[in-house]
Design a protein around this motif. Structure first.
Motif, PDB file in Angstrom:
ATOM      1  N   VAL A 125       0.700  -1.112   0.069  1.00  0.00           N
ATOM      2  CA  VAL A 125       0.040  -0.041   0.097  1.00  0.00           C
ATOM      3  C   VAL A 125       0.958   1.398   0.230  1.00  0.00           C
ATOM      4  O   VAL A 125       1.731   1.462   0.855  1.00  0.00           O
ATOM      5  CB  VAL A 125      -0.858   0.046   1.235  1.00  0.00           C
ATOM      6  CG1 VAL A 125      -1.613   1.241   1.223  1.00  0.00           C
ATOM      7  CG2 VAL A 125      -2.003  -1.222   1.250  1.00  0.00           C
ATOM      8  N   LYS A 126       0.524   2.184  -0.838  1.00  0.00           N
ATOM      9  CA  LYS A 126       1.186   3.565  -0.809  1.00  0.00           C
ATOM     10  C   LYS A 126       0.308   4.684  -0.802  1.00  0.00           C
ATOM     11  O   LYS A 126      -0.687   4.235  -1.017  1.00  0.00           O
ATOM     12  CB  LYS A 126       2.057   3.518  -2.232  1.00  0.00           C
ATOM     13  CG  LYS A 126       1.233   3.658  -3.454  1.00  0.00           C
ATOM     14  CD  LYS A 126       2.196   3.699  -4.694  1.00  0.00           C
ATOM     15  CE  LYS A 126       1.557   3.553  -6.083  1.00  0.00           C
ATOM     16  NZ  LYS A 126       0.936   4.609  -6.240  1.00  0.00           N
ATOM     17  N   ALA A 131       6.212   3.931  -5.545  1.00  0.00           N
ATOM     18  CA  ALA A 131       5.891   2.711  -4.719  1.00  0.00           C
ATOM     19  C   ALA A 131       7.051   2.657  -3.595  1.00  0.00           C
ATOM     20  O   ALA A 131       6.769   1.837  -2.578  1.00  0.00           O
ATOM     21  CB  ALA A 131       5.753   1.531  -5.554  1.00  0.00           C
ATOM     22  N   PHE A 132       7.965   3.435  -3.711  1.00  0.00           N
ATOM     23  CA  PHE A 132       9.143   3.190  -2.763  1.00  0.00           C
ATOM     24  C   PHE A 132       8.919   4.274  -1.774  1.00  0.00           C
ATOM     25  O   PHE A 132       9.674   4.323  -0.782  1.00  0.00           O
ATOM     26  CB  PHE A 132      10.393   3.675  -3.412  1.00  0.00           C
ATOM     27  CG  PHE A 132      10.683   2.534  -4.474  1.00  0.00           C
ATOM     28  CD1 PHE A 132      11.634   1.318  -3.592  1.00  0.00           C
ATOM     29  CD2 PHE A 132      10.587   2.517  -5.790  1.00  0.00           C
ATOM     30  CE1 PHE A 132      12.180   0.470  -4.543  1.00  0.00           C
ATOM     31  CE2 PHE A 132      11.113   1.296  -6.395  1.00  0.00           C
ATOM     32  CZ  PHE A 132      11.721   0.127  -5.911  1.00  0.00           C
ATOM     33  N   ASN A 134       8.061   6.164   1.421  1.00  0.00           N
ATOM     34  CA  ASN A 134       7.310   5.827   2.938  1.00  0.00           C
ATOM     35  C   ASN A 134       6.751   4.290   2.886  1.00  0.00           C
ATOM     36  O   ASN A 134       5.812   4.003   3.439  1.00  0.00           O
ATOM     37  CB  ASN A 134       6.352   6.820   3.152  1.00  0.00           C
ATOM     38  CG  ASN A 134       7.059   8.059   3.992  1.00  0.00           C
ATOM     39  OD1 ASN A 134       8.112   8.246   3.995  1.00  0.00           O
ATOM     40  ND2 ASN A 134       6.108   9.069   4.162  1.00  0.00           N
ATOM     41  N   THR A 135       7.387   3.656   2.047  1.00  0.00           N
ATOM     42  CA  THR A 135       6.948   1.963   2.016  1.00  0.00           C
ATOM     43  C   THR A 135       8.379   1.297   2.396  1.00  0.00           C
ATOM     44  O   THR A 135       9.419   1.874   2.457  1.00  0.00           O
ATOM     45  CB  THR A 135       6.381   1.601   0.835  1.00  0.00           C
ATOM     46  OG1 THR A 135       7.370   1.399  -0.200  1.00  0.00           O
ATOM     47  CG2 THR A 135       5.318   2.644   0.380  1.00  0.00           C
ATOM     48  N   ASN A 136       8.142  -0.154   2.657  1.00  0.00           N
ATOM     49  CA  ASN A 136       9.168  -1.050   2.752  1.00  0.00           C
ATOM     50  C   ASN A 136       9.537  -1.813   1.653  1.00  0.00           C
ATOM     51  O   ASN A 136      10.320  -2.781   1.637  1.00  0.00           O
ATOM     52  CB  ASN A 136       9.011  -1.888   3.696  1.00  0.00           C
ATOM     53  CG  ASN A 136       7.827  -3.016   3.336  1.00  0.00           C
ATOM     54  OD1 ASN A 136       7.021  -2.659   2.310  1.00  0.00           O
ATOM     55  ND2 ASN A 136       7.569  -4.147   4.244  1.00  0.00           N
ATOM     56  N   LEU A 137       9.210  -1.001   0.338  1.00  0.00           N
ATOM     57  CA  LEU A 137       9.457  -2.014  -0.872  1.00  0.00           C
ATOM     58  C   LEU A 137      10.933  -2.215  -1.124  1.00  0.00           C
ATOM     59  O   LEU A 137      11.575  -3.493  -1.521  1.00  0.00           O
ATOM     60  CB  LEU A 137       8.941  -1.039  -1.903  1.00  0.00           C
ATOM     61  CG  LEU A 137       9.105  -1.580  -3.540  1.00  0.00           C
ATOM     62  CD1 LEU A 137       8.387  -3.065  -3.499  1.00  0.00           C
ATOM     63  CD2 LEU A 137       8.465  -0.854  -4.470  1.00  0.00           C
ATOM     64  N   GLY A 162       7.509   7.635 -11.502  1.00  0.00           N
ATOM     65  CA  GLY A 162       7.890   7.980 -10.158  1.00  0.00           C
ATOM     66  C   GLY A 162       8.603   6.754  -9.393  1.00  0.00           C
ATOM     67  O   GLY A 162       9.714   6.825  -8.973  1.00  0.00           O
ATOM     68  N   THR A 163       7.846   5.665  -9.656  1.00  0.00           N
ATOM     69  CA  THR A 163       8.523   4.499  -9.176  1.00  0.00           C
ATOM     70  C   THR A 163       9.924   3.986  -9.911  1.00  0.00           C
ATOM     71  O   THR A 163      10.465   3.427  -9.329  1.00  0.00           O
ATOM     72  CB  THR A 163       7.467   3.131  -9.333  1.00  0.00           C
ATOM     73  OG1 THR A 163       6.279   3.629  -8.589  1.00  0.00           O
ATOM     74  CG2 THR A 163       8.017   1.869  -8.886  1.00  0.00           C
TER      75      THR A 163
END
Length: 212
Positions: A125-126, A131-132, A134-137, A162-163
Motif C-alpha cells: 500500500v502506498k 511505490a518506494f 514511505n514504504t518498505n519496498l 515515479g517508481t
C-alpha cells in the motif's frame, strides 16, 4: 468491501518466493483509475488494452518464478494522507474521495482480482506516486535478492515514472513494460517512454520482456 479487506489481510502474511532476480510490480490497477466515471480515470488505459497486458505480464512472471507485487494506492476517508494537490477530491463528511481504504474504487480491476495469489503474492500500500515513498519496498526487494524491477500498470507519467526513477536511483535495473502501462493519451505515453529510455530504463513490450 469485505472481500477486499480479507484479501489485503491475507496477503500481508503471504509466502514470498526467494531466489528470482526479477520482481514484477503491478501498479495502481484499481477501479478508481480505470472506471470512466472516476475523477482520476486514466482515459487511455482502455484503448491501450492495459488490463489484458498486465494480466499477461503476471502470467509470464509466474511461469518464470518471478515474485509479483500488487502496488495499490489507499487513503483514509478524510483525505489527510493524500497529496495537497488532490485534497479537493475528498470530503470525509460526504464520503467523497478516491481509493479510500476498503472502498469499491480501491479494489483491483475485476479482471485482475481473480489473478491474485494470496499465498504467494505481495500486497503493498502506498499513498504517493512512487511505490518506494514511505514504504518498505526497497528492503523487501533486497530481501528477495531482486536485481531487476519490472513495472506495469497506470499511469505512466505519475506512478510508473515515479517508481521507475526511484528504482533507478536505488541501483536496480529497471524495466517498464511499454504496452502494459498507459497514460491519458498515446502522445503522453510515447513521450514518457522516450524519456525513460533515454535515462537507461528498458521499455520492452510484455512479450519482449525476459524475466530472470
Amino acid at each position: 468491501m469485505a472481500q477486499a479487506a480479507a484479501l489485503s489481510a491475507a496477503m500481508r502474511h503471504s509466502r514470498v518466493v526467494e531466489g528470482a532476480h526479477s520482481c514484477l510490480l503491478v501498479v495502481d490497477m484499481q477501479r478508481d483509475f480505470l472506471d470512466e466515471a472516476s475523477a482520476l480515470c486514466v482515459r487511455g488505459a482502455a484503448a491501450a488494452g492495459v488490463v489484458d497486458a498486465c494480466a499477461a505480464a503476471v502470467s509470464k512472471a509466474r511461469a518464470a518464478g518471478v515474485p509479483v507485487v500488487w502496488v495499490v494506492r489507499e487513503h483514509h476517508a478524510s483525505g489527510h494522507d493524500v497529496e495537497r494537490t488532490r485534497a479537493h477530491l475528498f470530503d470525509g463528511a460526504a464520503g467523497k474521495g478516491v481509493c479510500i481504504h476498503g472502498s469499491e474504487g480501491a479494489r483491483l480491476h475485476e479482471e485482475l482480482e481473480p489473478l491474485v495469489d494470496a499465498e504467494a503474492d505481495i500486497w503493498l500500500v502506498k499513498t504517493r506516486f512512487s511505490a518506494f515513498f514511505n514504504t518498505n519496498l526497497d528492503s523487501l526487494l533486497r530481501r528477495l535478492g531482486t536485481r531487476t524491477v519490472a513495472i506495469c500498470g497506470v499511469q505512466t507519467p505519475n506512478c510508473i515514472r515515479g517508481t521507475a526513477w526511484d528504482a533507478l536511483a536505488l541501483d536496480y535495473n529497471v524495466v517498464v513494460l511499454s504496452d502494459a502501462t498507459a497514460s491519458r493519451n498515446a502522445a503522453a505515453q510515447a513521450a514518457n517512454l522516450e524519456d525513460m529510455t533515454c535515462a537507461g530504463i528498458h521499455c520492452p513490450t510484455w512479450e519482449g520482456w525476459a524475466p530472470e
